[in-house]
Design an enzyme around this catalytic site. Structure first.
Site, mmCIF file in Angstrom:
data_model
loop_
_atom_site.group_PDB
_atom_site.id
_atom_site.type_symbol
_atom_site.label_atom_id
_atom_site.label_comp_id
_atom_site.label_asym_id
_atom_site.label_seq_id
_atom_site.Cartn_x
_atom_site.Cartn_y
_atom_site.Cartn_z
ATOM 1 N N HIS A 1 0.812 -1.300 -0.068
ATOM 2 C CA HIS A 1 -0.007 -0.026 -0.105
ATOM 3 C C HIS A 1 1.013 1.266 0.070
ATOM 4 O O HIS A 1 1.728 1.358 1.000
ATOM 5 C CB HIS A 1 -0.839 0.025 1.173
ATOM 6 C CG HIS A 1 -1.764 1.317 1.358
ATOM 7 N ND1 HIS A 1 -3.026 1.397 0.485
ATOM 8 C CD2 HIS A 1 -1.472 2.366 1.874
ATOM 9 C CE1 HIS A 1 -3.384 2.640 0.788
ATOM 10 N NE2 HIS A 1 -2.609 3.170 1.622
ATOM 11 N N CYS A 2 0.830 1.891 -0.914
ATOM 12 C CA CYS A 2 1.461 3.348 -1.027
ATOM 13 C C CYS A 2 0.973 4.648 -0.385
ATOM 14 O O CYS A 2 -0.020 4.814 -1.235
ATOM 15 C CB CYS A 2 1.937 3.474 -2.672
ATOM 16 S SG CYS A 2 2.743 5.016 -2.904
#
Ligand SMILES: [Zn+2]
Ligand SMILES: [Zn+2]
Length: 388
Positions: free
Chosen positions: A212-213
């Site tokens: 997850h960025c």
């Protein structure tokens, strides 16, 4: 002194040797300025690496993990509890909930960097090299990077829903080590397809989940991994070009204004040629924003290059960050168990250990790349196969 056609609003350098003496002669640091600057950059890079890599399974038991744990302990001891609580709540909000904070931060950083380029660097470069086009490349890179960033933030990473679950279930086989058959996602209420993971921030299962960025407020998965790589590559190109422009403007102004040939008056009245350290210090005082930008971009470019090379390596070998993380975690826990009960662990699941040391999804260099660059083609191909 060299002749110059420099005509931008440059500072009045006056008699350079006098400037040096009157401004800084009595203010020289005990340690040389250049040493301080390099020391600052090294310390900044070291702490950035510690913060990013300290919790990764491959580093957690090494010196980087130890430094991060020690710093965290010291931080909690030294900082008042109220501030720690506030900071923890903020970090939880930024990292554990979907929100646009880091997207806004990214936008501010990029636009601030370009504001320095427009306000400080363009006038210097156009003043010295007035026939060249200095605007085209940085603006092209900026728009390219922001366009890819926009596509990446809005793209579907490969969200698995009840409707498409059947399709994603047949794309990859279970390797029996990281991905086991019949593992149920309790939130989505279906069996997790191989190579998928439930993102706790976005609250959804994602096909070929990478990570997850927080910068994009989106998961990186099968369907947007190519945008992520394009984003990293254009970001590095932007940073390197910004660094080059800042360096070129500073070196040019030092040459064309005659600073490199300047003399410094020592305490005993003797005139000596300017040292590199004194020159950098003088340039820093004259052009603090450009030097700051140059120093920041040099560190950022190196860190981004390392991060991009890692992600290219993952693409070439058909792995994901999530899988590297899981392999590291399993190996760490096996190492701990081995210390406690050597014989019991040695005989346990040899196939699983073998799988951990191989790359079960590796299909060869070109096919691995094609899978990342053209994910929809790969899914379509497997859809047809599964329907036969
Ligand atoms: Zn799920
Ligand atoms: Zn996510």
């Amino acid at each position: 002194m060299k002749s110059s056609n420099y005509s931008s609003p440059a500072p009045d350098l006056g008699p350079v040797h006098l400037n040096f003496f009157s401004y800084y002669g009595r203010m020289l640091f005990a340690m040389e300025f250049l040493t301080l600057l390099i020391g600052y950059l090294l310390v900044f890079s070291f702490f950035t690496v510690v913060c990013i890599c300290g919790d990764h399974p491959s580093c957690i038991n090494g010196p980087i993990g130890w430094v991060k744990r020690s710093l965290t302990k010291a931080f909690f001891c030294l900082i008042p509890k109220q501030i720690v609580d506030l900071g923890t709540r903020f970090v939880y909000y930024v990292y554990q909930q979907r929100n646009p904070t880091m997207q806004i931060v990214f936008g501010i950083l990029v636009l601030s960097g370009h504001a320095i380029v427009v306000i400080d660097i363009f006038p210097i470069l156009y003043g010295i090299f007035h026939d060249d086009n200095h605007v085209l490349v940085p603006m092209l890179l900026l728009f390219l990077n922001l366009f890819v960033f926009y596509k990446l933030c809005g793209a579907d990473p490969g969200e698995i829903t009840k409707d498409n679950h059947g399709v994603y279930s047949f794309i990859y086989p279970y390797d029996g080590a990281i991905y086991q058959k019949k593992t149920i996602c309790k939130t989505c209420n279906f069996s997790k397809p191989a190579r998928s993971k439930h993102c706790s921030v976005c609250n959804r299962c994602v096909h070929r989940f990478d990570h997850h960025c927080v910068w994009t407020n989106n998961c990186i998965g099968a369907l947007n991994n190519h945008y992520f790589l394009a984003f990293l590559i254009t970001l590095i190109m932007m940073c390197v070009n910004g660094f080059y422009m800042a360096l070129r403007s500073i070196v040019s102004i030092a040459q064309y204004s005659g600073m490199v040939d300047a003399l410094i008056m020592q305490a005993n009245g003797k005139m000596t040629p300017v040292t590199l350290s004194a020159l950098v210090q003088h340039l820093f005082m004259q052009f603090p924003r450009i030097i700051f930008l140059m120093a920041s971009l040099s560190v950022l470019s190196l860190l981004m290059a390392g991060f991009t090379v890692y992600h290219l390596y993952l693409m070439f070998t058909n792995q994901t960050s999530n899988e590297r993380y899981k392999i590291g975690s399993i190996k760490n826990s096996e190492r701990c168990c081995r210390k406690e009960n050597t014989e019991a662990t040695q005989s346990k699941k040899p196939n699983k250990r073998k799988t951990l040391n191989t790359r079960p999804y590796n299909q060869g260099f070109l096919k691995n790349i094609a899978q990342v660059l053209f994910p929809k083609n790969y899914i379509e191909k497997h859809k047809k196969v599964s329907h036969r």
